[in-house]
Scaffold this active site. Structure first.
Site, mmCIF file in Angstrom:
data_model
loop_
_atom_site.group_PDB
_atom_site.id
_atom_site.type_symbol
_atom_site.label_atom_id
_atom_site.label_comp_id
_atom_site.label_asym_id
_atom_site.label_seq_id
_atom_site.Cartn_x
_atom_site.Cartn_y
_atom_site.Cartn_z
ATOM 1 N N ASP A 68 -2.765 -2.140 -18.301
ATOM 2 C CA ASP A 68 -1.922 -1.033 -18.751
ATOM 3 C C ASP A 68 -1.420 -0.218 -17.565
ATOM 4 O O ASP A 68 -2.198 0.160 -16.683
ATOM 5 C CB ASP A 68 -2.712 -0.118 -19.686
ATOM 6 C CG ASP A 68 -1.892 1.116 -20.072
ATOM 7 O OD1 ASP A 68 -0.928 0.966 -20.842
ATOM 8 O OD2 ASP A 68 -2.208 2.217 -19.577
ATOM 9 N N TYR A 73 2.481 6.804 -13.187
ATOM 10 C CA TYR A 73 1.371 6.583 -12.266
ATOM 11 C C TYR A 73 1.906 6.322 -10.849
ATOM 12 O O TYR A 73 2.384 5.221 -10.547
ATOM 13 C CB TYR A 73 0.505 5.403 -12.718
ATOM 14 C CG TYR A 73 -0.065 5.540 -14.121
ATOM 15 C CD1 TYR A 73 -0.189 6.781 -14.745
ATOM 16 C CD2 TYR A 73 -0.471 4.412 -14.830
ATOM 17 C CE1 TYR A 73 -0.707 6.893 -16.038
ATOM 18 C CE2 TYR A 73 -1.006 4.523 -16.114
ATOM 19 C CZ TYR A 73 -1.113 5.761 -16.708
ATOM 20 O OH TYR A 73 -1.623 5.862 -17.980
ATOM 21 N N LYS A 99 5.016 2.266 -20.335
ATOM 22 C CA LYS A 99 5.349 3.420 -21.159
ATOM 23 C C LYS A 99 6.772 3.913 -20.905
ATOM 24 O O LYS A 99 7.374 3.579 -19.880
ATOM 25 C CB LYS A 99 4.339 4.544 -20.888
ATOM 26 C CG LYS A 99 2.896 4.046 -21.046
ATOM 27 C CD LYS A 99 1.863 5.107 -20.851
ATOM 28 C CE LYS A 99 0.469 4.515 -20.981
ATOM 29 N NZ LYS A 99 0.064 3.762 -19.800
#
Length: 365
Positions: A68, A73, A99
């Site tokens: 994931d 990030y 995402k």
């Protein structure tokens, strides 16, 4: 649904990190242990390219097949590193999620506020929950990953924790813009599953009531210390065939470190009542010679709606420790004692005891 159905109390239950589990109603199998990439985005401290790649290789060698990531990030750094490490792995052999909700744009490093990321990628980040912004973010992620597809896409950070007083309006925008884009990508077969990734089960519950989501990524809200999600959210997930993958199984620290001075609970020093509760859980664990973190990790994935736990680690050593905890044998009496002492909800599913059972270690009764 009770865990008190063990008729062979002498048999210890062992979880396998590589165990493949179905992602709710979706035609996807994820490993029970998943690799979370926030740390390789250099959150709080820099991790070298070598350490990042070594962690991903260690995870792969341990049978981890769910990864994931997210644009947030490291301002794209985690996606760049994840794609690099997975580039030549057989694409049918693993599941990848990222995402939407933020769009990245190139900029000079000197002009970017990277906090809390360190030495991140040279992109600014801006929230964008519109249809067009979602499509742009999705395409950009694939470019950074250098892979032809992701399997799962979550709408990121539409919770009160992240957005504060703006949350109701942000949520409404996401249920319109992001939802329409992701639903189209799913209907066209570009994505296999779409969901929401947040820090609050209440937001997941509202999203599931409003839209036809396949899955959720929930950080820290179903743990040894917090089981309120059992009241309404997780039962609705079971009825709808929606899967929940859980991160933050240590409640940001205390369930890994134990109730020591300065232990962190949800990113702040643990209050006295939490310290007392964790100390009581630790005593039960010690009585059965089982590490507290092993109990914390394996508890999460015992729920039938939760196929996978996502662990974020900063080093190969930390990852290997997590992998060991995840497969540490736990005698079923331990779960019964936690419930008898009021340290675990009576209706919380716990790992099944019988070896070779077909329910994948999920505490259904």
């Amino acid at each position: 649904m009770s865990g008190a159905h063990h008729d062979k109390p002498t048999e210890t239950q062992t979880m396998k990190t590589s165990e493949q589990r179905k992602l709710g109603r979706v035609d996807l199998q994820v490993s029970a242990f998943a690799f979370g990439t926030a740390p390789i985005g250099n959150i709080f401290q820099a991790i070298s390219e070598e350490e990042s790649d070594a962690m991903l290789r260690t995870a792969w060698d341990a049978g981890v097949r769910y990864y994931d990531t997210a644009p947030m990030y490291g301002h794209g750094l985690a996606e760049l590193r994840t794609g690099q490490s997975l580039r030549w792995k057989p694409r049918e052999g693993y599941v990848l999620s990222s995402k939407v909700g933020r769009v990245l744009k190139p900029a000079r490093r000197a002009d970017i506020d990277f906090a809390p990321w360190v030495d991140a990628a040279p992109f600014t980040m801006a929230f964008d929950y519109s249809y067009d912004g979602t499509m742009r973010a999705f395409e950009d992620s694939l470019q950074r990953l250098g892979l032809e597809r992701m399997d799962i896409c979550f709408i990121h950070d539409i919770d009160v924790f992240t957005r504060g007083s703006e949350q109701p309006e942000v949520f409404r925008q996401a249920m319109d813009g992001c939802w329409k884009a992701l639903e189209r990508l799913r209907s066209e077969g570009v994505l296999k599953a779409i969901g929401v990734g947040v820090n609050e089960w209440e937001v997941c519950l509202e999203a599931l009531k409003q839209r036809d989501f396949d899955c959720f990524l929930l950080a820290g809200r179903y743990t040894l210390l917090e089981q309120q999600a059992l009241d309404e959210f997780l039962p609705l997930c079971e009825r709808r065939g929606a899967a929940v993958v859980v991160g933050g199984g240590f409640n940001s620290g205390i369930l890994a470190t134990g109730a020591k001075p300065g232990a962190k609970y949800n990113y702040a020093p643990a209050p006295p009542d939490v310290l007392q509760r964790v100390a009581a859980i630790e005593r039960v664990c010690a009585d059965h010679a089982v590490p507290l973190p092993a109990v914390a990790l394996q508890f999460v994935v015992a729920h039938p709606a939760i196929p996978s736990f996502i662990a974020g680690t900063r080093s190969v050593q930390q990852l290997q420790q997590n992998l060991e905890w995840f497969s540490h044998p736990i005698p079923p009496e331990l779960w019964g004692e936690l419930k008898r002492r009021g340290l675990l909800r009576e209706d919380a599913p716990v790992p099944a005891a019988a070896p070779g059972s077909t329910d994948q270690g999920k505490g259904k009764s």
